[in-house]
Write a protein that holds these residues in place. Structure first.
Motif, mmCIF file in Angstrom:
data_model
loop_
_atom_site.group_PDB
_atom_site.id
_atom_site.type_symbol
_atom_site.label_atom_id
_atom_site.label_comp_id
_atom_site.label_asym_id
_atom_site.label_seq_id
_atom_site.Cartn_x
_atom_site.Cartn_y
_atom_site.Cartn_z
ATOM 1 N N THR A 87 -14.374 -23.194 -30.426
ATOM 2 C CA THR A 87 -14.106 -22.981 -31.847
ATOM 3 C C THR A 87 -14.585 -21.595 -32.233
ATOM 4 O O THR A 87 -15.587 -21.101 -31.719
ATOM 5 C CB THR A 87 -14.810 -24.027 -32.739
ATOM 6 N N ILE A 147 -12.158 -23.998 -37.447
ATOM 7 C CA ILE A 147 -12.608 -25.388 -37.498
ATOM 8 C C ILE A 147 -11.668 -26.260 -38.328
ATOM 9 O O ILE A 147 -11.546 -27.476 -38.085
ATOM 10 C CB ILE A 147 -14.058 -25.482 -38.017
ATOM 11 N N GLY A 182 -18.149 -23.856 -34.709
ATOM 12 C CA GLY A 182 -17.343 -23.111 -35.679
ATOM 13 C C GLY A 182 -17.406 -21.615 -35.491
ATOM 14 O O GLY A 182 -16.507 -20.892 -35.889
ATOM 15 N N LEU A 237 -18.682 -27.024 -41.528
ATOM 16 C CA LEU A 237 -18.897 -28.022 -40.492
ATOM 17 C C LEU A 237 -20.208 -28.793 -40.601
ATOM 18 O O LEU A 237 -20.247 -29.970 -40.236
ATOM 19 C CB LEU A 237 -18.804 -27.354 -39.116
ATOM 20 N N ARG A 294 -19.799 -31.987 -42.662
ATOM 21 C CA ARG A 294 -18.746 -32.816 -42.081
ATOM 22 C C ARG A 294 -19.164 -33.368 -40.720
ATOM 23 O O ARG A 294 -18.875 -34.526 -40.396
ATOM 24 C CB ARG A 294 -17.453 -32.017 -41.962
ATOM 25 N N PHE A 295 -19.819 -32.554 -39.908
ATOM 26 C CA PHE A 295 -20.251 -32.994 -38.587
ATOM 27 C C PHE A 295 -21.157 -34.221 -38.697
ATOM 28 O O PHE A 295 -20.975 -35.217 -37.994
ATOM 29 C CB PHE A 295 -20.983 -31.849 -37.886
ATOM 30 N N CYS A 297 -22.040 -30.907 -30.091
ATOM 31 C CA CYS A 297 -21.877 -29.468 -30.266
ATOM 32 C C CYS A 297 -23.011 -28.732 -29.572
ATOM 33 O O CYS A 297 -24.010 -29.314 -29.159
ATOM 34 C CB CYS A 297 -21.863 -29.090 -31.749
#
Length: 287
Positions: free
Chosen positions: A161, A169, A191, A200, A203-204, A216
């Motif tokens: 990413t 992303i 990202g 992110l 949201r992650f 990640c």
């Protein structure tokens, strides 16, 4: 590359690259260059690098970065040899969703069950898009073959990413939400830039809470990125098992990546999980 300094405690590198590449005339440069300065031509060169740092083990992937579709595929055999000959190493095979690379991808997937192969890796820097809504039938068929292999063999799917273009992303959100409960999806570089981190981090952790198998590393994170992610993990009380330390050598720098974790304002317990324990839990140990 050489350093007399050693890491503090156990450290495992969850994402580095082996193999060489030709110099390339990137962008509008006047002549070909090798921006990484050094490479790890063989597994023993990479292991010597780990020994010099005091790093215990590592996950190796084909080196890539030049716009030659066949190049990264050509290094899959090097990865296979590395994990076959060295119990300190596990590896990932290079694949592609591009229909033009279908045959090379299917040949790579034939080795997906090899002992020591724990991951698949692809990028969209060389074309295509991770958003499943953009795929034609041929692209979807190749992608499904990759996800089938990842599911069958329990492989972690590594995706590059970075901000802008197909690798942004935003394009990975529908991918994670379509496949992230079926296979483990690893967002390399988190990202890779300010906009990616801001989008992110919340949201992650939402994805983790919702049952998505997302992971990640924090390579290429800018300033606040790794710090914010780790402090949010502690604040929300989840996601501590989803972040792995990686150096992305030779494309990044081991010590800068290490100090993002070791020097962060979070608990020693979380640092240890990121620096070694999460790798053990995700990939196991080879004996």
């Amino acid at each position: 590359m050489a350093s007399s300094e050693k890491v503090r405690g156990r450290v495992v590198d969850a994402h580095s690259h082996i193999g060489t590449m030709d110099a390339w005339q990137f962008y509008d440069l006047k002549e070909p260059v090798k921006p990484t300065v050094y490479e790890f031509p063989r597994a023993k060169d990479y292991l010597s690098h780990l020994d010099g740092l005091g790093v215990e083990r590592g996950l190796v992937l084909p080196n890539y970065g030049i716009p030659v579709q066949e190049h990264a595929f050509s290094l899959n055999d090097l990865v296979l040899d590395a994990v076959t000959d060295n119990e300190r190493l596990v590896g990932g095979l290079w694949v592609s969703f591009l229909p033009q690379n279908r045959d090379m991808t299917l040949r790579a997937l034939e080795q997906a069950g090899t002992d020591g192969i724990v991951a698949l890796k692809t990028t969209f820097l060389l074309g295509g898009n991770p958003d499943p809504t953009t795929w034609d039938e041929e692209t979807r068929a190749v992608a499904e073959a990759c996800f089938d292999a990842a599911e069958r063999y329990g492989l972690v799917f590594h995706f590059h990413t970075s901000p802008g273009g197909a690798s942004d992303i935003d394009n990975f959100v529908p991918l994670v939400e379509a496949y992230g409960k079926r296979v483990k999806i690893y967002l390399v570089h988190f990202g890779g830039g300010v906009s990616g981190h801001i989008k992110l981090v919340p949201r992650f952790l939402d994805w983790v809470e919702q049952g998505y198998q997302v992971y990640c590393d924090t390579t290429w994170t800018i300033g606040f990125g790794a710090r914010w992610l780790m402090t949010e993990i502690e604040r929300r009380g989840l996601g501590e098992d989803r972040v792995l330390f990686a150096s992305d050598e030779p494309w990044s720098d081991f010590w800068s990546e290490y100090w993002k974790i070791y020097g962060a304002p979070v608990s020693d317990e979380l640092k240890q999980r990121i620096l070694c324990d999460n790798y053990d839990a995700l990939y196991g140990t080879r004996t």
